[in-house]
Structures are given as structure tokens and as C-alpha cells.
Design an enzyme around this catalytic site. Structure first.
Site, mmCIF file in Angstrom:
data_model
loop_
_atom_site.group_PDB
_atom_site.id
_atom_site.type_symbol
_atom_site.label_atom_id
_atom_site.label_comp_id
_atom_site.label_asym_id
_atom_site.label_seq_id
_atom_site.Cartn_x
_atom_site.Cartn_y
_atom_site.Cartn_z
ATOM 1 N N ASP A 37 31.956 7.404 -71.212
ATOM 2 C CA ASP A 37 31.754 6.473 -70.090
ATOM 3 C C ASP A 37 31.723 7.335 -68.832
ATOM 4 O OD1 ASP A 37 31.983 4.090 -68.206
ATOM 5 O OD2 ASP A 37 32.292 3.081 -70.118
ATOM 6 N N ASP A 61 27.802 10.423 -67.202
ATOM 7 C CA ASP A 61 26.932 9.462 -66.523
ATOM 8 C C ASP A 61 25.592 9.506 -67.265
ATOM 9 O OD1 ASP A 61 25.006 8.270 -64.868
ATOM 10 O OD2 ASP A 61 26.067 8.856 -63.044
ATOM 11 N N TYR A 166 17.065 -6.432 -63.882
ATOM 12 C CA TYR A 166 17.866 -6.396 -65.116
ATOM 13 C C TYR A 166 16.990 -6.774 -66.321
ATOM 14 C CZ TYR A 166 21.675 -7.215 -68.401
ATOM 15 O OH TYR A 166 22.510 -7.174 -69.503
ATOM 16 N N LYS A 170 15.950 -4.377 -69.595
ATOM 17 C CA LYS A 170 16.281 -4.707 -70.984
ATOM 18 C C LYS A 170 15.017 -4.887 -71.827
ATOM 19 C CE LYS A 170 20.687 -4.342 -70.684
ATOM 20 N NZ LYS A 170 21.396 -3.292 -71.452
#
Ligand code: NAD
Length: 255
Positions: A37, A61, A166, A170
Site C-alpha cells: 500500500d 505507490d 472513476y 474502471k
């Protein structure tokens, strides 16, 4: 029987709701784990180690190629192989397209789409060498359905729901899943995605009640629902499944 015994998995976004659920489920099934993470996810990692699990943490990252390559190297050094990549790291973005700042578009696409792609790229050499690999990406129902809002009923929903950046990120994740599935099939590497509907998490804390009421099974998803689908796609049993985007959305959107 442990479904991931002897397997090694790298999970990004492992500090988050879905990433940590995937990590815990994989640990139950005997996998060795690299939990990555933005900062090493100690809150997930430490209890796992205390319980005798086999795991390392990595600060990576996903928009930064050297970080990802370092996490892959650390995994190979620790465990000698890398069988599974789960691309969970992601950020949400809300609000109307009309006022979406260009910087926000770039930020969301960089983490969700480019980040997932860079992680896929980074694991290909090791998986090719092994002749075995499982890549599972986190897509979304929002990459398919044009978003949740029904502004003609409640204009306020638009500002509280995922936006076009977003959705595009996706949809892009679904597209790289299709492309890499074909490109890597002959190497014994499968590439699939899960497309969750709304999952109760920090990301969906403001999810409008009016939209929740539209989910046919009558509840929000749970991170564990998603983890179960990821586990199947990451297991040996799913060897003839590749290029699939598996809906986990309580019947909210069927295609
Ligand atoms: P979350 O916010 O709990 O977890 C996301 C994790 O990604 C966090 O730990 C965060 O630190 C990490 N992250 C963000 N940017 C990063 C970066 N640049 N590098 C490395 N790590 C980074 O969210 P969640 O609900 O667990 O969602 C996980 C994934 O599932 C995301 O990709 C999200 O888009 C997707 N998803 C979530 C839902 C939902 O309803 N929660 C629905 C569909 C898809």
C-alpha cells in the site's frame, strides 16, 4: 484443503477494506503474501505475523514504477516466486462531469488505470518464467453502467456518486483485463477482474440510501463477498477462466 498452499501473492491496496479482506482470505488458504500500500499496511500485516502467517509488507505507490518493481523484487527475494497479483489499490472520485477538474481526471486515471497496468507489467517476467500466473484486477459496476446517479429523481445524488473519471478508469481496467488475458494465455497466466457493486467501506460511507434500496439482494456488498470471488479467480481451479469480468453486485446490474 488449502486452495493457495505453496502460492505467493502480491496484493496492492492491502490496507483498505477490500484489500485487507483479500489478504486475510488468502492467508486462510495458505498463501505467502506481499501486502503493498502507500505505506506498509502494518495493521493488516502484524496480526497475520502474530498468528504465524507468512507475509511481508511493502510501501509502494502504484503510480510509481520503481516502487512497484521494488515490491516485486522483495516478494521474489522473500518467497522465490510470484504466482498471484491482485490489483486492489484505487481511489474514488465524485461529482458532476461538467465541473470535474482536469487534475482530478488525471489523478484518478493515474492510480486506478495506469497503476493497475504498471503492476501487471511488473509481474509478467516472473510469471512467464514460471509458466504460471493469476492476475485479478478490481474493476467496478461503475465501469459498465454509466454510474449510479438518478439526478432526474434526486439531483443531490449526482454530487455524492462516482463520476465519469472513476467510471472511465474502471472501464479501462476491464479493457486491460481483456487484452492481457489474450496476450498471456499461452504463458499459463490468466487475467480476470471482479466488478463489485457498492461495498460497505470508507469509499462508500456516503452512499445514498435511495440507491442502496435498489440493490436486489437487499444489502450493500461486503469486502468478504469480493474476496471470495477474487479467491476463486486466483486459484488453480480457475485455470480455464481468463478475460472474465465477474460481477459481484447483488443483482444490481446484470449483463
Ligand atoms: P479503500 O479506500 O478502503 O482501499 C483502497 C486502498 O488503495 C487504500 O488502502 C489506499 O491507501 C490504497 N491506494 C490508493 N491510492 C494508492 C496508490 N497510489 N498506491 C498504492 N495504494 C493506493 O477502498 P476499497 O473499498 O477497499 O476499494 C478497493 C478497490 O475496489 C478499489 O480499486 C475500488 O475502486 C474498487 N471498488 C470498490 C467498491 C466499493 O464500493 N468500495 C466498488 C467497486 C470497486
Amino acid at each position: 484443503m488449502s486452495r493457495l498452499e505453496g502460492r505467493v501473492a502480491l496484493i496492492t491496496g492491502a490496507a483498505g477494506g477490500i484489500g485487507s479482506a483479500v489478504a486475510r482470505r488468502f492467508a486462510q488458504e495458505g498463501a505467502a503474501l506481499c501486502l503493498a500500500d502507500r505505506t506498509a499496511p502494518r495493521a493488516v500485516l502484524d496480526p497475520m505475523l502474530e498468528a504465524g502467517g507468512c507475509a511481508i509488507g511493502a510501501a509502494a505507490d502504484v503510480t510509481h514504477r520503481p516502487d512497484i518493481e521494488a515490491a516485486v523484487r522483495a516478494t521474489l527475494e522473500a518467497f522465490g516466486r510470484l504466482d498471484i497479483l491482485v490489483n486492489v489499490a484505487g481511489i474514488v472520485s465524485m461529482g458532476p462531469a461538467a465541473t470535474l477538474p482536469e487534475e482530478e481526471w488525471d489523478r484518478v486515471l493515474a492510480v486506478n488505470l495506469k497503476g493497475s497496468f504498471l503492476c501487471c507489467q511488473a509481474v509478467i517476467p516472473a510469471m512467464r518464467q514460471q509458466g504460471y500466473g493469476r492476475i485479478v484486477n478490481l474493476g467496478s459496476v461503475i465501469g459498465k453502467n454509466g454510474g449510479n446517479p438518478r439526478p432526474w429523481i434526486d439531483p443531490g445524488e449526482q454530487t455524492r456518486a462516482s463520476n465519469a473519471a472513476y467510471g472511465a478508469s474502471k472501464a479501462g481496467v476491464h479493457a486491460i483485463t481483456f487484452f492481457l488475458a489474450r496476450e498471456l494465455a499461452a504463458d499459463g497466466i490468466t487475467v480476470n477482474a471482479v466488478a463489485p457493486g457498492p461495498v460497505a467501506s470508507a469509499m462508500t460511507a456516503d452512499f445514498p440510501a435511495t440507491l442502496k434500496a435498489l440493490i436486489p439482494v437487499g444489502r450493500m456488498g461486503r469486502a468478504e463477498d469480493v474476496a471470495e470471488a477474487v479467491l476463486f479467480l486466483a486459484s488453480e481451479a480457475a485455470g480455464f477462466v481468463t478475460g472474465e469480468v465477474l460481477d459481484v453486485n447483488g443483482g444490481m446490474w446484470a449483463d
